[in-house]
Enzyme design. Sequence first.
Site, PDB file in Angstrom:
ATOM      1  N   LYS A  50       0.696  -1.239   0.140  1.00  0.00           N
ATOM      2  CA  LYS A  50      -0.104  -0.003  -0.054  1.00  0.00           C
ATOM      3  C   LYS A  50       0.745   1.104  -0.029  1.00  0.00           C
ATOM      4  O   LYS A  50       0.670   2.082  -0.707  1.00  0.00           O
ATOM      5  CB  LYS A  50      -0.967   0.219   1.242  1.00  0.00           C
ATOM      6  CG  LYS A  50      -2.186   0.953   1.012  1.00  0.00           C
ATOM      7  CD  LYS A  50      -2.887   0.511   2.480  1.00  0.00           C
ATOM      8  CE  LYS A  50      -3.724  -0.544   2.395  1.00  0.00           C
ATOM      9  NZ  LYS A  50      -4.249  -0.758   3.644  1.00  0.00           N
ATOM     10  N   ARG A  55      -3.218   3.105   8.617  1.00  0.00           N
ATOM     11  CA  ARG A  55      -3.497   1.993   7.646  1.00  0.00           C
ATOM     12  C   ARG A  55      -2.532   0.919   7.614  1.00  0.00           C
ATOM     13  O   ARG A  55      -1.172   1.155   7.643  1.00  0.00           O
ATOM     14  CB  ARG A  55      -3.936   2.396   6.239  1.00  0.00           C
ATOM     15  CG  ARG A  55      -4.574   3.669   6.062  1.00  0.00           C
ATOM     16  CD  ARG A  55      -4.561   4.205   4.679  1.00  0.00           C
ATOM     17  NE  ARG A  55      -5.221   3.470   3.726  1.00  0.00           N
ATOM     18  CZ  ARG A  55      -5.121   3.712   2.530  1.00  0.00           C
ATOM     19  NH1 ARG A  55      -4.716   4.786   2.129  1.00  0.00           N
ATOM     20  NH2 ARG A  55      -5.777   2.733   1.543  1.00  0.00           N
ATOM     21  N   GLY A  86      -6.814 -10.240   8.183  1.00  0.00           N
ATOM     22  CA  GLY A  86      -6.392 -10.651   9.505  1.00  0.00           C
ATOM     23  C   GLY A  86      -5.424  -9.505   9.849  1.00  0.00           C
ATOM     24  O   GLY A  86      -5.181  -9.477  11.296  1.00  0.00           O
ATOM     25  N   MET A 112      -4.900  -5.405  11.233  1.00  0.00           N
ATOM     26  CA  MET A 112      -5.548  -4.612  11.796  1.00  0.00           C
ATOM     27  C   MET A 112      -6.285  -3.803  10.650  1.00  0.00           C
ATOM     28  O   MET A 112      -5.763  -3.543   9.648  1.00  0.00           O
ATOM     29  CB  MET A 112      -4.739  -3.566  12.760  1.00  0.00           C
ATOM     30  CG  MET A 112      -5.555  -2.780  13.368  1.00  0.00           C
ATOM     31  SD  MET A 112      -4.897  -1.019  13.822  1.00  0.00           S
ATOM     32  CE  MET A 112      -5.111  -0.153  12.115  1.00  0.00           C
ATOM     33  N   ARG A 172      -3.731  -1.407  -6.339  1.00  0.00           N
ATOM     34  CA  ARG A 172      -2.889  -2.609  -6.524  1.00  0.00           C
ATOM     35  C   ARG A 172      -3.250  -3.424  -7.554  1.00  0.00           C
ATOM     36  O   ARG A 172      -4.330  -3.342  -8.136  1.00  0.00           O
ATOM     37  CB  ARG A 172      -3.075  -3.344  -5.101  1.00  0.00           C
ATOM     38  CG  ARG A 172      -4.575  -3.795  -4.810  1.00  0.00           C
ATOM     39  CD  ARG A 172      -4.767  -4.360  -3.585  1.00  0.00           C
ATOM     40  NE  ARG A 172      -6.256  -3.891  -3.096  1.00  0.00           N
ATOM     41  CZ  ARG A 172      -6.689  -4.230  -1.913  1.00  0.00           C
ATOM     42  NH1 ARG A 172      -6.044  -4.963  -1.202  1.00  0.00           N
ATOM     43  NH2 ARG A 172      -8.061  -3.779  -1.782  1.00  0.00           N
ATOM     44  N   HIS A 222     -16.055  -9.068   0.973  1.00  0.00           N
ATOM     45  CA  HIS A 222     -15.288  -9.812   1.244  1.00  0.00           C
ATOM     46  C   HIS A 222     -15.422 -11.358   0.557  1.00  0.00           C
ATOM     47  O   HIS A 222     -14.585 -11.779   0.044  1.00  0.00           O
ATOM     48  CB  HIS A 222     -15.573 -10.114   2.490  1.00  0.00           C
ATOM     49  CG  HIS A 222     -14.071 -10.965   3.244  1.00  0.00           C
ATOM     50  ND1 HIS A 222     -14.559 -12.479   3.654  1.00  0.00           N
ATOM     51  CD2 HIS A 222     -13.087 -10.964   3.480  1.00  0.00           C
ATOM     52  CE1 HIS A 222     -13.551 -12.973   3.807  1.00  0.00           C
ATOM     53  NE2 HIS A 222     -12.383 -12.305   3.815  1.00  0.00           N
ATOM     54  N   GLU A 230      10.263 -46.560  -9.708  1.00  0.00           N
ATOM     55  CA  GLU A 230       9.150 -45.903  -8.632  1.00  0.00           C
ATOM     56  C   GLU A 230       9.780 -46.716  -7.289  1.00  0.00           C
ATOM     57  O   GLU A 230       8.807 -46.636  -6.155  1.00  0.00           O
ATOM     58  CB  GLU A 230       7.765 -46.490  -8.910  1.00  0.00           C
ATOM     59  CG  GLU A 230       7.741 -47.760  -9.427  1.00  0.00           C
ATOM     60  CD  GLU A 230       6.345 -48.136  -9.823  1.00  0.00           C
ATOM     61  OE1 GLU A 230       5.393 -47.563  -9.502  1.00  0.00           O
ATOM     62  OE2 GLU A 230       6.051 -48.940 -10.466  1.00  0.00           O
ATOM     63  N   SER A 238       9.855 -44.121 -16.883  1.00  0.00           N
ATOM     64  CA  SER A 238       8.884 -43.248 -16.564  1.00  0.00           C
ATOM     65  C   SER A 238       8.855 -43.180 -14.984  1.00  0.00           C
ATOM     66  O   SER A 238       8.614 -44.205 -14.122  1.00  0.00           O
ATOM     67  CB  SER A 238       7.412 -43.529 -17.085  1.00  0.00           C
ATOM     68  OG  SER A 238       6.499 -42.605 -16.561  1.00  0.00           O
ATOM     69  N   ASN A 282       4.304 -41.374  -7.271  1.00  0.00           N
ATOM     70  CA  ASN A 282       3.424 -41.583  -6.201  1.00  0.00           C
ATOM     71  C   ASN A 282       4.127 -42.788  -5.529  1.00  0.00           C
ATOM     72  O   ASN A 282       4.263 -42.620  -4.195  1.00  0.00           O
ATOM     73  CB  ASN A 282       2.156 -42.154  -6.749  1.00  0.00           C
ATOM     74  CG  ASN A 282       1.412 -41.159  -7.386  1.00  0.00           C
ATOM     75  OD1 ASN A 282       1.865 -39.916  -7.386  1.00  0.00           O
ATOM     76  ND2 ASN A 282       0.128 -41.381  -8.299  1.00  0.00           N
ATOM     77  N   ASP A 283       4.543 -43.777  -5.950  1.00  0.00           N
ATOM     78  CA  ASP A 283       4.851 -45.021  -5.493  1.00  0.00           C
ATOM     79  C   ASP A 283       6.339 -44.563  -4.846  1.00  0.00           C
ATOM     80  O   ASP A 283       6.883 -45.107  -3.775  1.00  0.00           O
ATOM     81  CB  ASP A 283       5.188 -46.260  -6.308  1.00  0.00           C
ATOM     82  CG  ASP A 283       3.613 -46.928  -5.905  1.00  0.00           C
ATOM     83  OD1 ASP A 283       3.520 -47.336  -4.814  1.00  0.00           O
ATOM     84  OD2 ASP A 283       3.561 -47.518  -6.867  1.00  0.00           O
ATOM     85  N   CYS A 296       4.852 -40.126 -14.582  1.00  0.00           N
ATOM     86  CA  CYS A 296       3.676 -40.335 -14.515  1.00  0.00           C
ATOM     87  C   CYS A 296       3.002 -40.311 -13.298  1.00  0.00           C
ATOM     88  O   CYS A 296       1.835 -40.588 -13.307  1.00  0.00           O
ATOM     89  CB  CYS A 296       3.229 -41.522 -15.416  1.00  0.00           C
ATOM     90  SG  CYS A 296       3.917 -42.988 -14.504  1.00  0.00           S
ATOM     91  N   TYR A 313       9.027 -35.576 -20.802  1.00  0.00           N
ATOM     92  CA  TYR A 313       7.806 -35.100 -20.698  1.00  0.00           C
ATOM     93  C   TYR A 313       7.185 -35.464 -19.521  1.00  0.00           C
ATOM     94  O   TYR A 313       7.898 -36.237 -18.692  1.00  0.00           O
ATOM     95  CB  TYR A 313       7.084 -36.212 -21.923  1.00  0.00           C
ATOM     96  CG  TYR A 313       6.964 -37.433 -21.585  1.00  0.00           C
ATOM     97  CD1 TYR A 313       5.737 -37.938 -20.724  1.00  0.00           C
ATOM     98  CD2 TYR A 313       8.026 -38.474 -22.101  1.00  0.00           C
ATOM     99  CE1 TYR A 313       5.573 -39.221 -20.485  1.00  0.00           C
ATOM    100  CE2 TYR A 313       7.887 -39.805 -21.858  1.00  0.00           C
ATOM    101  CZ  TYR A 313       7.034 -40.291 -20.928  1.00  0.00           C
ATOM    102  OH  TYR A 313       6.679 -41.588 -20.772  1.00  0.00           O
TER     103      TYR A 313
END
Length: 891
Positions: free
Chosen positions: A26, A96, A105, A107, A349, A465, A755, A774, A778-779, A841, A861
């Site tokens: 600001k 301000r 959150g 003031m 802003r 808001h 993996e 690949s 995840n695993d 993947c 990729y």
Amino acid sequence: MTKWVYSFGDGLNEGRAEMRNLLGGKGANLAEMAANGLPVPPGFTITTEVCSAFYENGRKYPAELEAQVNEALRRVEQSMGLRFGDATAPLLVSVRSGARVSMPGMMDTVLNLGLNDETVEGLARSSGDARFAWDSYRRFIQMYGSVVMGVPHHHFEDVLEQFKRASRVEDDTAITAEQWRAIVADYRHLISTHAGTEFPTSPQDQLWGAIGAVFGSWMNPRANTYRKLHEIPASWGTAVNVQSMVFGNMGDDCATGVCFTRDPSTGENIFYGEYLINAQGEDVVAGIRTPQPMACARAEAGQHPMETTLPQAYAELLRVRSVLETHYKDMQDIEFTVQRNVLYILQTRSGKRTAAAALKIAIDMAREGLITQEDAIRRVPASSLDQLLHPTLDPKAERVQLTRGLPASPGAAAGAVVFSAEECEARAAKGEDVILVRIETSPEDVHGMHAARGVLTTRGGMTSHAAVVARGMGRVCVAGAGSIHVDYAAGTMTIGAHTIAQGEWITLDGGTGAVYLGRVPTIAPALSDDFNTLMGWADSVRRLGVRANAETPDDAATARRFGAEGIGLARTEHMFFGPDRIGLVRQMIIADDELVRQKAIAGLLPFQRDDFASLFRIMAGLPVTVRLLDPPLHEFLPHEEAEMAEVAQALGKSVEEVRARCAALAETNPMLGHRGCRLGLTSPEIYAMQVRALIQAAVIVEKELGKPIRPEIMIPLVATQAELATTRRAAEDEIARVLKEEGTNLNYYIGTMIELPRAAIQADKIAEYADFFSFGTNDLTQTTFGLSRDDAGSFLPYYVDNGLLPRDPFVSIDRDGVGALVRLGVERGRQTCPDLKLGICGEHGGDPDSIAFFEEVGLDYVSCSPFRVPVARLAAAQAALATRNRVGNPA
Ligand code: ADP
Ligand code: MG
Ligand code: MG
């Protein structure tokens, strides 16, 4: 000596937009605007460094601060020709807060600071308007009392309501000076009883009280939560702006408002906003009176656009609008006040916007020459594209409209009604779709809004808001639906004859503001020209390929429509669950007679061949990676009595025998059990059938389409070179047989998932037998951390909340651990085989931060779910730009 205070306005602008870290957003922009000749009331900014110093030194200010503040205040007095605390013509200021990034959150602003029983008389005399002076004074006491002294806001409202009822006044603007005087006395009484101290009458005390409250609010729980949610370090601190007041509450030639240089919902290049005559500060946002539109073009019958009520200030505002956009090269959110027909700018802003608006604004601005194409690529948050691909209401669907509010944030959402953020979060955590219904929202509701599918409020406008936050988060929002009566205590909402209790379903259309009873079906959206343009620009700069994880024809078609360049992962086991197949799969697993087993497997072959053929057709020559059967067999076993009976009958066995066989197949740790290539090695007929089906399908479609088909056979859960070598040899033997039978030839690739940590470490050895890798992140995340994704829900959130992990490693790749293994796999794999094709993947293939990492380590990729493909294309482009030139974007 450290400079703690920076002046702005009236020719002395010590700050600049680039100084936002020091001055907060600001303060930096106030100085920047003033330096560019825009009408900004003079003031000064106390830097964020003061905030840091304050907390480092046991909540004490730096020694030189007071003198620097006094000096800056003196300058403001001089330029306004008024004196702070002067009983004849007092200077009033606003205090301000302003952090680097705007932060709910913190003031709330205190306006009209400097008033007391003497200065209010001075203000009345110098302005010639006692009503205005007392209105300002009561506003000040109310704000200071609640914000600085902690007396709950609603107590003041109660006093005012009671007074209005007793004296039969409806509108605040109709309350006289004498009446305000009486209310002020009540307010002060309220404060002394509630806070236990008197309201401070010395303007100096008031000023330091407000400054202290801003710095104090930096560490309040609300601000802390917000920072945690948005990964804002506590060390940043907030700045404080002290600025001379201008008044929008001095009569009908005065006003206050909020506007956007373009429409923040659609992105259209139309001036957009709301204002209120004879009002101050947040009146527009607070929904006390109904705000009015800015432009005639946007006004409906009975409304009073600013263009006609305050033409002179409006014309000036139009000029400011274009100056600011040209200057900042982005859509701006502007706060302004008109005092006696003179316009003042109080804030600017970059405006929050919907995903659709972000897209349109970026494309338009690039075409207007305001920004470059590369800027446009960087401007659109990749993950926000998701929102554009999500459903809208099916126009053909039947529906019962309950009411209509403001179309505050677009999209369609249906869910169970809840009335509190807590309930919303609790139900969403259980996987329920929920709509949060509130009279209005506040920063405390943000976590609930996040968990909700959509938000409905009964009060507030397009800049309330709820509207602003929902747009930022991509949640559907209908705001200000005034005909709804919400009863929090009863847990109901009533619209005319309909009463809807918590848990009952409604549907919101954030594009029109309509609210419907029950669940209205939705349809997939059409892709706009802007969307395709941006995708084209992104494709022209990205290096990473983007494929999709898909196995059904539907998913594959969606993936292509979104621009996938092939399939990076087709999970064959998903094809095993079809009602016409699962019986055969069960027989295959349970049979102990080898002939019966072979028959079941042979029965599956045509299904698999058709599945693969349809993928090849849809992908029309693009690479298709098919993973051979991966999960533990017992996942396919029958559970219900009827299912067991069915299998028993097909195999000529008793239900008891089937049950016993199922029990024998159960594993304690299936994810680390008999699965992946371990199955392929111990039951080679299964993989042989899959390979046969795949190659036959490729041969068929190649003939059909007359162009080469590129099947990629992927072997899962490999830990050792020997596993891959053996599985590969078996596959190659089967392929040779099929091709011989068919009397043809075909190019194919055989590769593996990386993996398991061992596979990454042994990548140089494994690469001897792989045409591609690949990374199955995840695993790989599960096995690197040694935690099961399905069981992590009970402790992973704790880890993230308490800083034990920066983020959920299943959402965004853990660069240091899992990422290091990926990097190692890449290096060692390429050591053996420089042209090894490398992809990923896991779920991370659609996460922009992870994609940035994959760009850095040089994968070829990423592969992600079909709906994430556009996100991945844009994120890949942004990652390419970031690696190509490491200079950041100032916006
Ligand atoms: P927020 O950070 O919540 O936007 P601001 O500091 O911008 O809070 O203040 C809220 C509103 O108060 C502004 O939009 C403006 O209408 C009003 N305001 C702030 N400072 C002044 C001032 N010096 N004169 C008149 N109005 C002001
Ligand atoms: Mg503001
Ligand atoms: Mg896996």
